[in-house]
Design an enzyme around this catalytic site. Structure first.
Site, mmCIF file in Angstrom:
data_model
loop_
_atom_site.group_PDB
_atom_site.id
_atom_site.type_symbol
_atom_site.label_atom_id
_atom_site.label_comp_id
_atom_site.label_asym_id
_atom_site.label_seq_id
_atom_site.Cartn_x
_atom_site.Cartn_y
_atom_site.Cartn_z
ATOM 1 N N ARG A 193 -0.699 5.712 1.259
ATOM 2 C CA ARG A 193 -0.708 5.533 -0.036
ATOM 3 C C ARG A 193 -0.967 7.140 -0.573
ATOM 4 O O ARG A 193 -1.918 7.748 0.042
ATOM 5 C CB ARG A 193 -1.617 4.654 -0.573
ATOM 6 N N ARG A 204 -11.816 8.743 -6.349
ATOM 7 C CA ARG A 204 -12.126 7.350 -6.362
ATOM 8 C C ARG A 204 -13.399 7.003 -5.908
ATOM 9 O O ARG A 204 -13.988 5.755 -6.705
ATOM 10 C CB ARG A 204 -11.098 6.539 -5.322
#
Ligand code: AP5
Length: 257
Positions: A193, A204
């Site tokens: 990803r 994140r």
């Protein structure tokens, strides 16, 4: 919905798509939120819990990734903006996320139950979900909060590989496919990803601490929080989760007696 592994068709395709089969709840119908930092293993557990409980795995991240991969129609401006946030590791704005979840609300009413993975992840989203479920006359069974030290989380994220067709998740060293780069379930190609790059992972984690960690207290106050250590093998964590769910249900029944 079907209990076939990774059958997330209706949720991924949008409000007009039909499930291939409506799932039969195996015993109780479970409506769970899976909470925890990026990479803690929510998606992996959702797949295992789906097999054991029959409830559908609904991942907001999967919907955004599916939209990014579609070639048959142009993404809306809101979806294009969402994909930009996602690539950088930031959260998609609440309005866009809620619009997307709301138009799939049939999945939330499904009698097979659901496993929400990656939603809600802000207090605004949690409140929107709470109000929506109140109006629909349904309630959450529990909010499972997976806990894991940061170094282990980073190791899991950096080795993650995902099937581009069926979305099954593998790990380069810990959950290797039988054939390198190829999905065990559908022979699709495995890829890394974009938001698993080091810069995006850092963002994140910061976003998680700032925006999502407060949900732990939110759900504790509603007496829904179920902390589960996410150490060990996926099957062990799944067994731990099921045991915690059963213990919680027994406690609830005992308190009513
Ligand atoms: P999303 O797809 O939801 O990502 P995430 O929450 O960051 O979680 P991950 O999918 O990264 O990890 P996971 O906990 O599911 O771990 P996994 O099982 O894969 O969201 C992506 C982005 O979309 C967001 O950053 C945001 O931009 C946007 N977005 C989505 N929802 C949103 C929302 N509600 N609001 C706003 N924005 C939103 O496991 C990780 C790896 O570890 C795998 O390789 C796996 O094989 C391995 N592994 C798992 N368990 C074990 C184990 N027990 N032992 C060893 N390895 C393991």
């Amino acid at each position: 919905m079907s209990v076939t592994k990774n059958d997330r068709a209706a949720w991924l395709q949008g409000p007009t798509a039909e499930c291939s089969a409506v799932g039969q709840p195996q015993g109780q119908s479970w409506r769970l939120v899976l909470l925890g930092a990026p990479g803690v293993g929510k998606g992996t557990q959702a797949d295992l819990l789906h097999q054991r409980l029959g409830a559908c795995h609904l991942s907001t991240g999967d919907v955004f990734r599916a939209a990014a991969g579609r070639t048959d129609c142009k993404p809306s401006p809101a979806m294009l903006a969402a994909l930009g946030y996602m690539r950088r590791g930031e959260l998609v704005p609440d309005d866009t996320v809620w619009e997307m979840v709301r138009e799939r609300s049939a999945c939330l009413r499904c009698r097979g139950g659901f496993l929400l993975d990656g939603f809600p992840r802000t207090l605004g989203q949690a409140e929107a979900l709470r109000l929506h479920m109140e109006v629909e006359g349904i309630s959450l069974s529990a909010v499972v909060n997976y806990e894991l030290p940061l170094d282990e989380i980073v190791e899991r994220l950096s080795g993650r590989r995902v099937c581009e067709k069926c979305k099954a998740v593998f790990h380069a060293t810990r959950q290797r496919p039988h054939v390198d780069g190829i999905c065990d379930h559908c022979a699709g190609r495995l890829y890394q990803r974009e938001d698993d790059r080091a810069e995006a992972v850092k963002v994140r984690m910061e976003v998680y601490e700032r925006s999502t960690a407060p949900l732990i207290e939110f759900y504790r106050e509603y007496d829904l929080l179920l902390p589960v250590p996410a150490t060990g093998k996926p099957d062990e964590i799944c067994a731990r989760t099921l045991a915690a769910l059963v213990a919680r249900t027994d406690r609830k029944v005992a308190s009513l007696a």
